[in-house]
Every structure is written in C-alpha cells, then in structure tokens.
Design a protein around this motif. Structure first.
Motif, short mmCIF file in Angstrom:
data_model
loop_
_atom_site.label_atom_id
_atom_site.label_comp_id
_atom_site.label_asym_id
_atom_site.label_seq_id
_atom_site.Cartn_x
_atom_site.Cartn_y
_atom_site.Cartn_z
N VAL A 9 0.86 -1.19 0.00
CA VAL A 9 0.00 0.00 0.00
C VAL A 9 0.89 1.24 0.00
O VAL A 9 1.71 1.42 0.91
N VAL A 10 0.73 2.08 -1.03
CA VAL A 10 1.57 3.27 -1.19
C VAL A 10 0.70 4.51 -1.07
O VAL A 10 -0.11 4.81 -1.96
N ASP A 11 0.85 5.24 0.04
CA ASP A 11 0.08 6.46 0.27
C ASP A 11 0.84 7.30 1.28
O ASP A 11 1.39 6.76 2.24
N ASP A 12 0.87 8.62 1.07
CA ASP A 12 1.61 9.48 1.99
C ASP A 12 0.81 9.87 3.22
O ASP A 12 1.34 10.49 4.14
N ASP A 13 -0.47 9.50 3.26
CA ASP A 13 -1.33 9.80 4.40
C ASP A 13 -1.29 8.62 5.38
O ASP A 13 -1.75 7.52 5.06
N VAL A 14 -0.75 8.87 6.57
CA VAL A 14 -0.59 7.80 7.56
C VAL A 14 -1.94 7.18 7.93
O VAL A 14 -2.06 5.96 8.07
N THR A 15 -2.96 8.01 8.08
CA THR A 15 -4.29 7.51 8.46
C THR A 15 -4.85 6.60 7.38
O THR A 15 -5.39 5.52 7.68
N VAL A 16 -4.73 7.03 6.12
CA VAL A 16 -5.23 6.21 5.02
C VAL A 16 -4.49 4.87 4.98
O VAL A 16 -5.11 3.81 4.85
N ARG A 17 -3.17 4.92 5.12
CA ARG A 17 -2.38 3.68 5.11
C ARG A 17 -2.85 2.72 6.21
O ARG A 17 -3.00 1.52 5.97
N ASP A 18 -3.09 3.27 7.39
CA ASP A 18 -3.46 2.42 8.52
C ASP A 18 -4.84 1.80 8.32
O ASP A 18 -5.04 0.61 8.58
N VAL A 19 -5.79 2.61 7.85
CA VAL A 19 -7.15 2.09 7.62
C VAL A 19 -7.14 1.01 6.53
O VAL A 19 -7.74 -0.06 6.69
N VAL A 20 -6.44 1.29 5.43
CA VAL A 20 -6.37 0.32 4.33
C VAL A 20 -5.69 -0.96 4.81
O VAL A 20 -6.14 -2.07 4.51
N ARG A 21 -4.61 -0.81 5.56
CA ARG A 21 -3.90 -1.99 6.08
C ARG A 21 -4.83 -2.87 6.90
O ARG A 21 -4.87 -4.09 6.72
N ARG A 22 -5.61 -2.25 7.82
CA ARG A 22 -6.48 -3.03 8.70
C ARG A 22 -7.55 -3.80 7.91
O ARG A 22 -7.82 -4.96 8.18
N TYR A 23 -8.15 -3.14 6.92
CA TYR A 23 -9.19 -3.80 6.13
C TYR A 23 -8.61 -4.90 5.25
O TYR A 23 -9.23 -5.97 5.09
N LEU A 24 -7.43 -4.68 4.70
CA LEU A 24 -6.82 -5.72 3.87
C LEU A 24 -6.39 -6.92 4.71
O LEU A 24 -6.53 -8.06 4.28
N GLU A 25 -5.89 -6.64 5.90
CA GLU A 25 -5.50 -7.75 6.78
C GLU A 25 -6.73 -8.54 7.23
O GLU A 25 -6.66 -9.78 7.34
N LEU A 26 -7.84 -7.85 7.46
CA LEU A 26 -9.08 -8.55 7.81
C LEU A 26 -9.53 -9.46 6.67
O LEU A 26 -10.17 -10.50 6.90
N ALA A 27 -9.19 -9.08 5.43
CA ALA A 27 -9.54 -9.89 4.26
C ALA A 27 -8.53 -11.02 4.04
O ALA A 27 -8.68 -11.80 3.09
#
Length: 230
Positions: A9-27
């Motif tokens: 996941v490549v994004d300069d927004d820490v919040t976006v990275r964290d949210v995306v990471r959590r949802y992808l890990e849940l998947a």
C-alpha cells in the motif's frame, strides 16, 4: 484458488495507510506500507508483491511515475487511488497499465473487495481453463496466462489478458463498453473510459498498426468486436 496475497500500500497519508492496512488484513492479505514513490520502488525491487495499491498524489516521485517504472519491468496488478473528479489522472494511470481504480473518498471495504477481485482474476484464467487460443501468429495459453505474438511473449497486465481472452472466446460478436465492464471487470457500473483505455493498450500490443486495427474492430454506436488478424 487462494484469493489473498502480499499487498504493498503506497500512500503518503498515515491515516489512510493504517485504515487500508487493517481492512486488507481482515480480508486475509499480508500488507506492507510505503509513504512515497521512492520507498515503494525500493520495496518492489527488493521483493515484488502480488499487488500494489497506489495513490497517484505522492510527494517526489508521483504515482503515475511509479506506475510507469513498474510497468517497464513487471505486470504486477495495480489498483490506483485517485481523487474524486480527477478523470485525467485516472485515465493516465489506466493508460500506463493500472488494472483498477478507486476514487477518494472511498470505502475501505470496497477497496478490499477490489483488491481481492483483481488478485483472483490475475490468477484464474478468465474462461476456458487449460485452453490454447490462436489467431494467426497470436497465441494465448490460457492456463499459463501467457501470450505470444510472432514467437515473442507479450507483457500483458491481468486486465489486458482477461480482455484478450474474452475477445478471442467471442469472435465476431460485438459488445458494448457496459457489457465488457460487466463480463471482464465484473462491474455492474463504472467509468466506461476504463474499457476504452484498455482496448487502446491491447491494440498497441496485438495489432501491427494500432491506428488501423484489424483484430479488435470498433463498432460505431455499439462498442468493440474481435474480427481476428488471420
């Protein structure tokens, strides 16, 4: 068939990275993070992921340049994150070989579903598993997801491959962009320019002269039809 994988996941927004990471890990995905283009390219060079979620608006080396450099060496699937209304950037990303896109603000759940869908389609033949499709000097090994033209292997992205297999499996029949979005992308709604850009990229790879295509014909007022080059 395993529909999970290693996702960068490549994004300069820490919040976006964290949210995306959590949802992808849940998947069920394994997730790595990068905050800018240079870091992303280093990570990819060290160990290529199964898929890249790529924000186009990055500091330094932007997402379009990352996509351009990535496509010069790899066909790894790319899902773009684009700002709502930035149609030119989205089309530019698709032209460079991105497989899919999600517009910001986005639903993390939708993004996770798109990632899983792209991974699945990159691993499973679109149709006719194990078949070989031939059109003159164009040969497609569906099971191996490999394409050769005149004996030279073509570097197709996952979506380009699926689109070519679909066309070859339905020669002589015209399909609208809406039908292609549904049958190839699995979308019941979406930007039809996605189809237009992918057809253009596919023509550049399988036609002798993409400006005068003989394999993939435009059917005015309808969409496209595969006529074949032989």
């Amino acid at each position: 068939m395993n529909e999970t994988g290693r996702v960068l996941v490549v994004d300069d927004d820490v919040t976006v990275r964290d949210v995306v990471r959590r949802y992808l890990e849940l998947a069920g995905h394994q997730v790595e993070l990068a905050g800018d283009g240079e870091q992303a390219l280093r990570r990819i060079a060290e160990q290529e992921p199964d898929l890249v979620v790529l924000d186009l608006m990055l500091p330094g080396v932007d997402g379009l340049e990352v996509c351009r450099r990535l496509r010069a060496r790899s066909a790894v699937p790319v899902v773009m994150l684009t700002a709502l209304g930035e149609e030119e950037d989205r089309i530019a990303g698709l032209r460079l070989g991105a497989d899919d896109y999600v517009t910001k603000p986005f639903s993390p759940r939708e993004l996770a579903l798109r990632v899983t869908s792209v991974l699945r389609r990159s691993r499973v033949p679109a149709e006719r598993t194990g078949a070989e499709l031939v059109d003159g000097d164009l040969r497609v090994d569906v099971g191996a997801r490999a394409v050769w033209l005149g004996g030279r292997e073509l570097p197709l992205t996952a979506r380009e491959f699926d689109l070519l297999v679909f066309f070859l499996s339905h020669r002589g029949k015209a399909f609208s962009r809406t039908e292609l979005l549904s049958r190839v992308w699995g979308w019941e709604f979406g930007d039809q320019s996605t189809v237009t850009v992918h057809v253009r990229r596919l023509r550049e790879k399988v036609e002798v002269d993409s400006a005068r295509p003989v394999r993939i014909a435009t059917v005015w007022g309808v969409g496209y039809r595969y006529d074949g080059g032989s």
